[in-house]
Design a protein around this motif. Sequence first.
Motif: not given
Length: 277
Positions: A27-33, A260-273
């Motif tokens: 599920l994605t939201g505005a932070g992806v774009s 959540a079972t895992l919460k990652l506080h990080a930039d979406c683009e940099a982490t997924l890339a």
Amino acid sequence: MPPAIPEPDALPALRDWLDAHRAIFVLTGAGVSTNSGIPDYRGADGEWKRRAPITYQAFVQEPAMRARYWARSFVGWPVVERARPNRAHAALAGLEAQGKVSMLVTQNVDGLHDRAGHRRVIDLHGRIDQVVCLQCSNRLPRASVQALLAAEHPEWTTLAAGAAPDGDADLEGVDFGGFRPPACPDCNGLLKPDVVFFGENVPRPRVETAAEALHRSDAMLVVGSSLMVYSGFRFARMAHEAGLPLAILTRGVTRADDLATLKLHADCEATLAAVAA
């Protein structure tokens, strides 16, 4: 609620989590774009950054509000039109190509997942590049409506404004009284972007299709969403109730942090890339 894993440790944690699951509901939201130049609605604290968007009721019932919406949208639309998928969109499409993503549901209306090559996408809140007539259900490309508005309002084509979420624009001190909203070329009915406005329900078939995909999955990943809107939060709650692991990758708080079972506080683009690389 698990402690939020900070940015330096987010990448290995996400890699391990992805490796542990074979069919992930995303599920994605505005932070992806946001890194594609499309602003988001909320800050890291989950609160509105600006005034809440127009409601469906105001759009339909109040001509002045409808004119204001279309004027701002006319000025703001080029931001969405020019936007290109970023590395987060590409990484999620790559995970799908590897067979890891069972379904991607996006709360965004920009169509960037589709343009990145993602095949199984549910646009939960619709697509802003389409316009629908509320009277006869005729559908038109937004580009053609934009051209019509430009022809009728050439004086508005040179206005500059700050970009706002979903093709809106921050226009202050402007008189919207002379702006004529577009009408359906077939029946002269009200035209509205084919998106779910606040106060409007997500079409039931979309929700049911997404829920079926979730129940066929073995984990859920939320990317770039605070989940403050119930239409997205409901899927996090469904995953929790079904006993599915729930990972959240975003900056700031979310409505589902306690689930959540895992919460990652990080930039979406940099982490997924980095995961894709």
